[in-house]
Design an enzyme around this catalytic site. Structure first.
Site, PDB file in Angstrom:
ATOM      1  N   HIS A   1       0.985  -1.035  -0.221  1.00  0.00           N
ATOM      2  CA  HIS A   1       0.249   0.145   0.163  1.00  0.00           C
ATOM      3  C   HIS A   1       0.411   1.061  -0.241  1.00  0.00           C
ATOM      4  CE1 HIS A   1       1.029  -0.290   4.584  1.00  0.00           C
ATOM      5  NE2 HIS A   1       0.651   0.952   4.171  1.00  0.00           N
TER       6      HIS A   1
HETATM    7  C1  UD1 Z   1      -1.841   5.992   6.032  1.00  0.00           C
HETATM    8  C2  UD1 Z   1      -1.168   6.012   6.221  1.00  0.00           C
HETATM    9  C3  UD1 Z   1      -0.111   5.138   6.183  1.00  0.00           C
HETATM   10  C4  UD1 Z   1      -0.232   3.377   7.070  1.00  0.00           C
HETATM   11  C5  UD1 Z   1      -1.733   2.812   6.708  1.00  0.00           C
HETATM   12  C6  UD1 Z   1      -1.804   1.832   6.877  1.00  0.00           C
HETATM   13  C7  UD1 Z   1      -0.888   8.840   6.511  1.00  0.00           C
HETATM   14  C8  UD1 Z   1      -0.173   9.857   5.615  1.00  0.00           C
HETATM   15  N1  UD1 Z   1      -0.486   7.116   5.619  1.00  0.00           N
HETATM   16  O1  UD1 Z   1      -1.998   5.462   4.643  1.00  0.00           O
HETATM   17  O2  UD1 Z   1       1.024   5.541   7.149  1.00  0.00           O
HETATM   18  O3  UD1 Z   1       0.590   2.547   6.737  1.00  0.00           O
HETATM   19  O4  UD1 Z   1      -2.612   4.175   6.630  1.00  0.00           O
HETATM   20  O5  UD1 Z   1      -3.385   1.113   6.167  1.00  0.00           O
HETATM   21  O6  UD1 Z   1      -1.489   8.730   6.997  1.00  0.00           O
HETATM   22  N2  UD1 Z   1      -9.143   4.554   1.676  1.00  0.00           N
HETATM   23  C9  UD1 Z   1     -10.457   3.331   1.479  1.00  0.00           C
HETATM   24  N3  UD1 Z   1     -10.917   3.003   2.479  1.00  0.00           N
HETATM   25  C10 UD1 Z   1     -10.962   3.468   4.208  1.00  0.00           C
HETATM   26  C11 UD1 Z   1      -9.249   4.461   4.272  1.00  0.00           C
HETATM   27  C12 UD1 Z   1      -9.226   4.589   2.666  1.00  0.00           C
HETATM   28  O7  UD1 Z   1     -10.792   3.604   0.498  1.00  0.00           O
HETATM   29  O8  UD1 Z   1     -11.717   3.281   5.534  1.00  0.00           O
HETATM   30  C13 UD1 Z   1      -8.512   4.327   0.505  1.00  0.00           C
HETATM   31  C14 UD1 Z   1      -8.835   5.895  -0.533  1.00  0.00           C
HETATM   32  O9  UD1 Z   1      -9.517   5.904  -1.609  1.00  0.00           O
HETATM   33  C15 UD1 Z   1      -7.687   6.958   0.578  1.00  0.00           C
HETATM   34  C16 UD1 Z   1      -6.780   6.205   0.448  1.00  0.00           C
HETATM   35  O10 UD1 Z   1      -7.692   4.422   0.568  1.00  0.00           O
HETATM   36  O11 UD1 Z   1      -7.799   8.325  -0.647  1.00  0.00           O
HETATM   37  C17 UD1 Z   1      -5.978   6.421   1.796  1.00  0.00           C
HETATM   38  O12 UD1 Z   1      -5.987   6.301   1.970  1.00  0.00           O
HETATM   39  P1  UD1 Z   1      -5.321   7.465   3.730  1.00  0.00           P
HETATM   40  O13 UD1 Z   1      -5.446   7.013   5.281  1.00  0.00           O
HETATM   41  O14 UD1 Z   1      -4.993   8.522   3.267  1.00  0.00           O
HETATM   42  O15 UD1 Z   1      -3.853   7.032   3.250  1.00  0.00           O
HETATM   43  P2  UD1 Z   1      -3.518   5.521   3.516  1.00  0.00           P
HETATM   44  O16 UD1 Z   1      -2.792   4.684   2.194  1.00  0.00           O
HETATM   45  O17 UD1 Z   1      -4.254   4.471   3.922  1.00  0.00           O
HETATM   46  N1  UDP Z   2      -3.588  -6.147   8.892  1.00  0.00           N
HETATM   47  C1  UDP Z   2      -4.969  -6.353   8.864  1.00  0.00           C
HETATM   48  N2  UDP Z   2      -5.836  -6.869   7.353  1.00  0.00           N
HETATM   49  C2  UDP Z   2      -4.810  -7.065   6.627  1.00  0.00           C
HETATM   50  C3  UDP Z   2      -3.554  -6.258   6.502  1.00  0.00           C
HETATM   51  C4  UDP Z   2      -3.049  -5.778   7.870  1.00  0.00           C
HETATM   52  O1  UDP Z   2      -5.057  -7.222  10.259  1.00  0.00           O
HETATM   53  O2  UDP Z   2      -5.637  -7.109   5.524  1.00  0.00           O
HETATM   54  C5  UDP Z   2      -2.841  -5.632   9.781  1.00  0.00           C
HETATM   55  C6  UDP Z   2      -1.551  -5.823  10.601  1.00  0.00           C
HETATM   56  O3  UDP Z   2      -1.636  -7.163  11.067  1.00  0.00           O
HETATM   57  C7  UDP Z   2      -0.873  -5.077  11.182  1.00  0.00           C
HETATM   58  C8  UDP Z   2      -1.610  -3.394  10.686  1.00  0.00           C
HETATM   59  O4  UDP Z   2      -2.353  -4.456   9.646  1.00  0.00           O
HETATM   60  O5  UDP Z   2      -1.403  -5.097  12.323  1.00  0.00           O
HETATM   61  C9  UDP Z   2      -1.069  -2.732   9.470  1.00  0.00           C
HETATM   62  O6  UDP Z   2      -1.391  -2.107   9.442  1.00  0.00           O
HETATM   63  P1  UDP Z   2      -1.710  -1.714   7.923  1.00  0.00           P
HETATM   64  O7  UDP Z   2      -0.275  -2.095   7.461  1.00  0.00           O
HETATM   65  O8  UDP Z   2      -2.010  -0.992   6.942  1.00  0.00           O
HETATM   66  O9  UDP Z   2      -0.164   0.253   8.014  1.00  0.00           O
HETATM   67  P2  UDP Z   2       1.612   0.216   8.485  1.00  0.00           P
HETATM   68  O10 UDP Z   2       1.994  -0.526  10.033  1.00  0.00           O
HETATM   69  O11 UDP Z   2       2.068   0.431   7.000  1.00  0.00           O
HETATM   70  O12 UDP Z   2       1.624   1.478   8.808  1.00  0.00           O
END
Ligand code: UD1
Ligand code: UDP
Length: 367
Positions: free
Chosen positions: A210
């Site tokens: 992601h």
């Molecule tokens: C965010 C965090 C990242 C973390 C990740 C964990 C920031 C800058 N980034 O990234 O550090 O590793 O979360 O998962 O805070 N979206 C959905 N449904 C949701 C949430 C998001 O569809 O419930 C989609 C939307 O299109 C959105 C995109 O995901 O624009 C990105 O979501 P966002 O929270 O901005 O950043 P992440 O890439 O999820």
């Molecule tokens: N995770 C989950 N379901 C998934 C993918 C990840 O429960 O399909 C959990 C994972 O085990 C960990 C957390 O989500 O506990 C990590 O989140 P993510 O990878 O989104 O964020 P990051 O750690 O990179 O910020």
């Protein structure tokens, strides 16, 4: 509990926040404080949010700001506006933030400008890569924090180099690992494999992707698709796909490989159940590097750097590129599983970080 007890406000919002906050909130309940749980709404899909509250025994959020998705400025600004109103009304005695997401830095800015003491759980991690939004969030949050709760000794060194006074820094271990160890017995690889349609008699890989560095730019996405397809030529791959980048991956033909099983994000227990039984994991997640380290599952991190080098020195992690991915997978498959218990685990990743953090927070409040 009475109104005279100090008020601690926890800020969560994105998927990785929830397994970090759960053990802190549970342990702090043993101390004479009032707690308020805020969900900013940064993540909102059931699979990205609600499922964690159910599975991890987190209390319902007292407040959900509903900020949702958007560009960094809009998302961070909406969180700032919501939190400023909330803190003005509630006057917290301490604000606790987790990790490195936009919700974290927004809360740090509001708390520090309002003169409210700020604690950062998972402080001091550094990738030294300023192209990552998380690195900016970490630097700003740590600079503004009064209590810096760190998961590994390298974080102490980084904070020291940045001039943070040692009295503010506390090595407490890793609360995300508290959550993992607490749920280890509930991880049922066979049940999840069956439910997602995976033949569990065959080896398989789990992948999560992601990071903007992998899924935002169409040229990177095209290279990623080629690399993952070359892996799927060797072994079955299951990918619970994060919503970010799903569209771009689909457009680039990611799903068009018979040995690739692309599914929706999984709940915490289901996801780690799958990871536990995997021959290896390919990821760009921060938390997954840590969880695989503790479970002894080989982890191939598709990034040029990691803010969690302890998972390489004390764990199963290695950094790879899209170009080196297929060969790295072949090597891991040829090596086979490590002997159980042979990989060292980082110090204090022992399931007791939550109580240690709670003790530091309570002491700071004089209770
Ligand atoms: C965010 C965090 C990242 C973390 C990740 C964990 C920031 C800058 N980034 O990234 O550090 O590793 O979360 O998962 O805070 N979206 C959905 N449904 C949701 C949430 C998001 O569809 O419930 C989609 C939307 O299109 C959105 C995109 O995901 O624009 C990105 O979501 P966002 O929270 O901005 O950043 P992440 O890439 O999820
Ligand atoms: N995770 C989950 N379901 C998934 C993918 C990840 O429960 O399909 C959990 C994972 O085990 C960990 C957390 O989500 O506990 C990590 O989140 P993510 O990878 O989104 O964020 P990051 O750690 O990179 O910020």
């Amino acid at each position: 509990m009475t109104g005279s007890q100090p008020l601690v406000v926890h800020i969560t919002g994105a998927r990785p926040n929830f397994p970090k906050a759960a053990p802190v909130i549970a342990a702090l309940a043993e101390h004479p404080v009032r707690q308020l749980l805020v969900h900013t709404g940064q993540h909102y899909d059931e699979r990205m949010s609600e499922v964690f509250f159910r599975q991890l025994g987190l209390p319902e959020p007292d407040v959900n700001l509903g900020v949702g998705s958007g560009p960094h400025g809009a998302q961070t600004a909406a969180t700032i506006v919501g939190l400023e109103e909330l803190f003005t009304a509630e006057r917290p005695d301490l604000v606790v933030v987790y990790g490195d997401v936009n919700s974290t830095v927004a809360a740090a800015l509001v708390a520090s400008k309002m003169g409210i003491p700020l604690a950062h759980v998972e402080a001091g991690l550094r990738s030294f890569d300023m192209t990552m939004p998380e690195e900016i969030n970490r630097l700003v949050t740590d600079r503004l924090s009064d209590l810096l709760l760190v998961t590994s000794p390298d974080a102490i060194a980084h904070l020291g180099n940045e001039g943070v006074h040692p009295d503010k820094i506390h090595l407490v271990g890793n609360p995300m690992i508290d959550t993992l160890l607490r749920h280890l017995d509930a991880l049922d690889t066979a049940a999840v494999a069956d439910s997602v349609g995976l033949d569990r008699t065959e080896p398989y890989l789990v992948a999560t992707l992601h990071r903007p560095g992998n899924v935002d730019d169409p040229a990177d996405v095209a290279e990623l698709v080629r690399a993952v397809h070359a892996v799927a030529d060797q072994v079955r791959v299951v990918i619970p796909l994060h919503p970010r980048g799903r569209g771009r991956l689909e457009q680039a033909g990611f799903m068009d490989h018979d040995n690739l099983l692309v599914i929706d994000p999984l709940g915490y227990v289901e996801f780690l159940g799958l990871v536990r039984g995997a021959a290896a994991v390919v990821t760009d997640s921060g938390g997954v590097q840590e969880e695989t380290t503790v479970m002894g599952v080989p982890c191939l991190t598709l990034r040029p750097n990691t803010e969690r080098p302890v998972t390489i020195t004390h764990g199963t992690n290695q950094l790879i590129t899209r170009a080196s991915l297929p060969a790295a997978v072949a090597d891991v498959l040829a090596a086979g599983p490590a002997e159980p218990g042979t990989t060292p685990v980082p110090p204090l990743w022992d399931g007791h970080a939550g109580p240690r953090i709670a003790a530091v927070l309570a002491a700071s409040l004089g209770v």
